[in-house]
Design a protein around this motif. Structure first.
Motif, PDB file in Angstrom:
ATOM      1  N   ILE A 107       0.829  -1.214   0.000  1.00  0.00           N
ATOM      2  CA  ILE A 107       0.000   0.000   0.000  1.00  0.00           C
ATOM      3  C   ILE A 107       0.861   1.260   0.000  1.00  0.00           C
ATOM      4  CG2 ILE A 107      -1.689   1.320   1.316  1.00  0.00           C
ATOM      5  CD1 ILE A 107      -2.788  -1.149  -0.094  1.00  0.00           C
ATOM      6  N   SER A 108       0.462   2.216  -0.820  1.00  0.00           N
ATOM      7  CA  SER A 108       0.995   3.580  -0.743  1.00  0.00           C
ATOM      8  C   SER A 108      -0.184   4.534  -0.756  1.00  0.00           C
ATOM      9  CB  SER A 108       1.956   3.868  -1.897  1.00  0.00           C
ATOM     10  OG  SER A 108       1.290   3.781  -3.138  1.00  0.00           O
ATOM     11  N   VAL A 109      -0.055   5.606   0.023  1.00  0.00           N
ATOM     12  CA  VAL A 109      -1.142   6.581   0.176  1.00  0.00           C
ATOM     13  C   VAL A 109      -0.638   7.922  -0.335  1.00  0.00           C
ATOM     14  CG1 VAL A 109      -2.716   7.702   1.785  1.00  0.00           C
ATOM     15  CG2 VAL A 109      -2.031   5.326   2.164  1.00  0.00           C
ATOM     16  N   THR A 110      -1.380   8.513  -1.247  1.00  0.00           N
ATOM     17  CA  THR A 110      -0.971   9.784  -1.849  1.00  0.00           C
ATOM     18  C   THR A 110      -2.043  10.845  -1.620  1.00  0.00           C
ATOM     19  OG1 THR A 110      -1.929   9.136  -3.978  1.00  0.00           O
ATOM     20  CG2 THR A 110       0.404   8.645  -3.612  1.00  0.00           C
ATOM     21  N   PRO A 111      -1.654  12.117  -1.545  1.00  0.00           N
ATOM     22  CA  PRO A 111      -2.642  13.184  -1.382  1.00  0.00           C
ATOM     23  C   PRO A 111      -3.610  13.226  -2.562  1.00  0.00           C
ATOM     24  CG  PRO A 111      -0.428  13.991  -0.951  1.00  0.00           C
ATOM     25  CD  PRO A 111      -0.270  12.642  -1.565  1.00  0.00           C
ATOM     26  N   ASP A 112      -4.859  13.504  -2.246  1.00  0.00           N
ATOM     27  CA  ASP A 112      -5.885  13.604  -3.292  1.00  0.00           C
ATOM     28  C   ASP A 112      -6.907  14.645  -2.858  1.00  0.00           C
ATOM     29  OD1 ASP A 112      -7.555  13.251  -5.442  1.00  0.00           O
ATOM     30  OD2 ASP A 112      -8.433  11.383  -4.708  1.00  0.00           O
ATOM     31  N   GLY A 113      -6.656  15.903  -3.227  1.00  0.00           N
ATOM     32  CA  GLY A 113      -7.575  16.965  -2.838  1.00  0.00           C
ATOM     33  C   GLY A 113      -7.623  17.116  -1.335  1.00  0.00           C
ATOM     34  N   ALA A 114      -8.840  17.043  -0.800  1.00  0.00           N
ATOM     35  CA  ALA A 114      -9.004  17.183   0.640  1.00  0.00           C
ATOM     36  C   ALA A 114      -8.730  15.888   1.373  1.00  0.00           C
ATOM     37  CB  ALA A 114     -10.428  17.655   0.951  1.00  0.00           C
ATOM     38  N   GLY A 115      -8.576  14.780   0.640  1.00  0.00           N
ATOM     39  CA  GLY A 115      -8.355  13.490   1.276  1.00  0.00           C
ATOM     40  C   GLY A 115      -7.121  12.805   0.744  1.00  0.00           C
ATOM     41  N   TRP A 116      -7.206  11.471   0.699  1.00  0.00           N
ATOM     42  CA  TRP A 116      -6.072  10.655   0.294  1.00  0.00           C
ATOM     43  C   TRP A 116      -6.547   9.558  -0.642  1.00  0.00           C
ATOM     44  CZ3 TRP A 116      -1.435  12.294   2.307  1.00  0.00           C
ATOM     45  CH2 TRP A 116      -1.522  13.165   3.402  1.00  0.00           C
ATOM     46  N   SER A 117      -5.655   9.119  -1.512  1.00  0.00           N
ATOM     47  CA  SER A 117      -5.948   8.008  -2.406  1.00  0.00           C
ATOM     48  C   SER A 117      -5.032   6.836  -2.089  1.00  0.00           C
ATOM     49  CB  SER A 117      -5.734   8.415  -3.871  1.00  0.00           C
ATOM     50  OG  SER A 117      -6.734   9.307  -4.298  1.00  0.00           O
ATOM     51  N   ILE A 118      -5.597   5.641  -2.181  1.00  0.00           N
ATOM     52  CA  ILE A 118      -4.786   4.430  -2.107  1.00  0.00           C
ATOM     53  C   ILE A 118      -4.374   4.100  -3.541  1.00  0.00           C
ATOM     54  CG2 ILE A 118      -4.729   1.990  -1.469  1.00  0.00           C
ATOM     55  CD1 ILE A 118      -6.962   2.600   0.552  1.00  0.00           C
ATOM     56  N   ALA A 119      -3.107   4.221  -3.809  1.00  0.00           N
ATOM     57  CA  ALA A 119      -2.618   3.995  -5.164  1.00  0.00           C
ATOM     58  C   ALA A 119      -2.853   2.544  -5.583  1.00  0.00           C
ATOM     59  CB  ALA A 119      -1.132   4.327  -5.243  1.00  0.00           C
ATOM     60  N   GLN A 120      -3.109   2.349  -6.864  1.00  0.00           N
ATOM     61  CA  GLN A 120      -3.367   1.001  -7.368  1.00  0.00           C
ATOM     62  C   GLN A 120      -2.181   0.091  -7.074  1.00  0.00           C
ATOM     63  OE1 GLN A 120      -5.621   0.412 -11.084  1.00  0.00           O
ATOM     64  NE2 GLN A 120      -3.809  -0.672 -11.849  1.00  0.00           N
ATOM     65  N   ALA A 121      -2.484  -1.103  -6.564  1.00  0.00           N
ATOM     66  CA  ALA A 121      -1.441  -2.051  -6.190  1.00  0.00           C
ATOM     67  C   ALA A 121      -1.876  -3.462  -6.572  1.00  0.00           C
ATOM     68  CB  ALA A 121      -1.150  -1.966  -4.692  1.00  0.00           C
TER      69      ALA A 121
END
Length: 373
Positions: free
Chosen positions: A308-322
């Protein structure tokens, strides 16, 4: 025989000395000495007047001049006396003054306090330049280890007795237009701030919107995020222009602890999916399609968990495709000849998702994905 000579002999005093009336006149020395004394007194008076004038000039320059007024403001900042600096004439700005200066009228004064100040040293007045009814005072300083130069506009505001009273013709305050993404909380020079406390929208503050914050100039302002969810090394900006807008953007990154929590939650989610004894687990990113009839319940397991990697996404976060791999074992009967065989198959799939940080600080994690073959 007596002979009489013409003229008369001068009478002699007893003892043969001439009388006092016949002695030559003595010089008059007292008027000359008096003139000399008056001259000395005059010189002393001139010197004294010059000394007083020089002292007056020095006293004016050090205590009552426009530069002295500006240095007083900077000395208060150097001493961490934010409230006293804010109380000087012309420093504070109300909503109308902010709007007139082209700055956000809703700017918060949360940072106009001692706890948000950085160090300010080596302050030196450089020059004074009269400009109409005001005077431009230029100073040099070291703010937070960085050398800087600022110019302030000062105007006379009446008199205090026989000395002039001064005010800032242009407030030395500035507005930091701050955007922090990845966190609702941040710190400025170590002073903790929550967007919902300083935004005009309160608890409805937009996580992506800029927050206008009044700051003293000059000064270094270091903005950083350090929470359990997100962190950033910080961004430092020098506020050196009075009544100016300073755009600052800070992007927080997910902490290792936060990523570990998301990793754990994703693994728990997939483990729950694996407990479903069906070919297509409900709400799960993997499944198996067969053309024949199953005669045993499918048994799923996860043989490769996603990294798992978590990246900023606007006001929240996205779990990058893995990528991940599930394994299934099931017995099936052929509809063609009735034979039974055991299927043991690895099923590749990918996961993705999003993380929303709730107002209470907890996180809502949504996991999605699909089979890749």
């Amino acid at each position: 025989m007596n002979h009489e000579l013409g003229g008369t002999a001068a009478p002699s005093a007893p003892g043969g000395t001439p009388s006092a009336s016949s002695a030559p006149p003595m010089p008059e020395r007292r008027p000359r000495r008096l003139g000399l004394e008056l001259g000395v007194i005059g010189v002393v008076a001139v010197l004294l007047f010059a000394a007083l004038a020089a002292g007056g000039v020095t006293l004016y320059r050090e205590l009552y001049s426009p530069t002295a007024f500006v240095l007083r403001y900077l000395d208060l900042l150097s001493d961490g006396r934010a409230a006293d600096a804010l109380a000087l004439p012309g420093v504070a700005l109300d909503a109308a003054a902010l709007e007139a200066a082209g700055l956000p009228s809703t700017a918060s004064n949360a940072l106009l306090r001692s706890a948000a100040l950085s160090s300010l040293t080596d302050v030196v007045g450089v020059s004074e330049e009269a400009s109409g009814d005001s005077t431009r005072v230029t100073v040099e300083y070291v703010a937070g280890g960085h050398r800087g130069t600022s110019t302030f506009e000062v105007a006379q505001d009446g008199w205090i007795g026989v000395v002039p009273n001064w005010t800032f013709a242009k407030s030395p305050l500035a507005v930091m237009d701050l955007v922090v993404t990845g966190s609702m909380r941040f710190a400025v020079n170590g002073f903790e701030v929550d967007k919902r406390q300083v935004s005009a929208d309160g608890v409805d503050a937009d996580p992506l919107a800029a927050v206008p914050l009044l700051v003293f100039s000059p000064g270094i302002y270091s903005v950083d995020v350090d929470t359990q969810i997100s962190a950033t090394p910080g961004v430092a900006v020098l506020a050196d222009l009075p009544t100016a807008g300073i755009p600052v953007r800070v992007q927080a990154e997910a902490t290792t602890e936060f990523v570990d929590v998301v990793q754990q939650r994703v693994e728990e989610f997939l483990a729950d999916c694996a407990t479903q004894q069906v070919l297509q687990p409900t709400g799960c990113p993997f499944g198996l399609t067969v053309q024949n009839r199953i005669i045993s319940l499918p048994a799923w397991s996860i043989v490769q968990h996603p990294a798992i990697s978590v990246t900023p996404d606007g006001a929240g976060w996205s779990i990058a495709q893995a990528d991940a791999v599930a394994h299934v074992e099931v017995q099936i009967r052929s509809l063609y000849d009735g034979s039974v065989r055991t299927v043991a198959e690895d099923v590749p799939f990918v996961i993705n998702g999003s993380v929303e940080v709730l107002p209470d600080g907890t996180a809502s994690i949504k996991v999605g994905g699909n089979r890749t073959s």
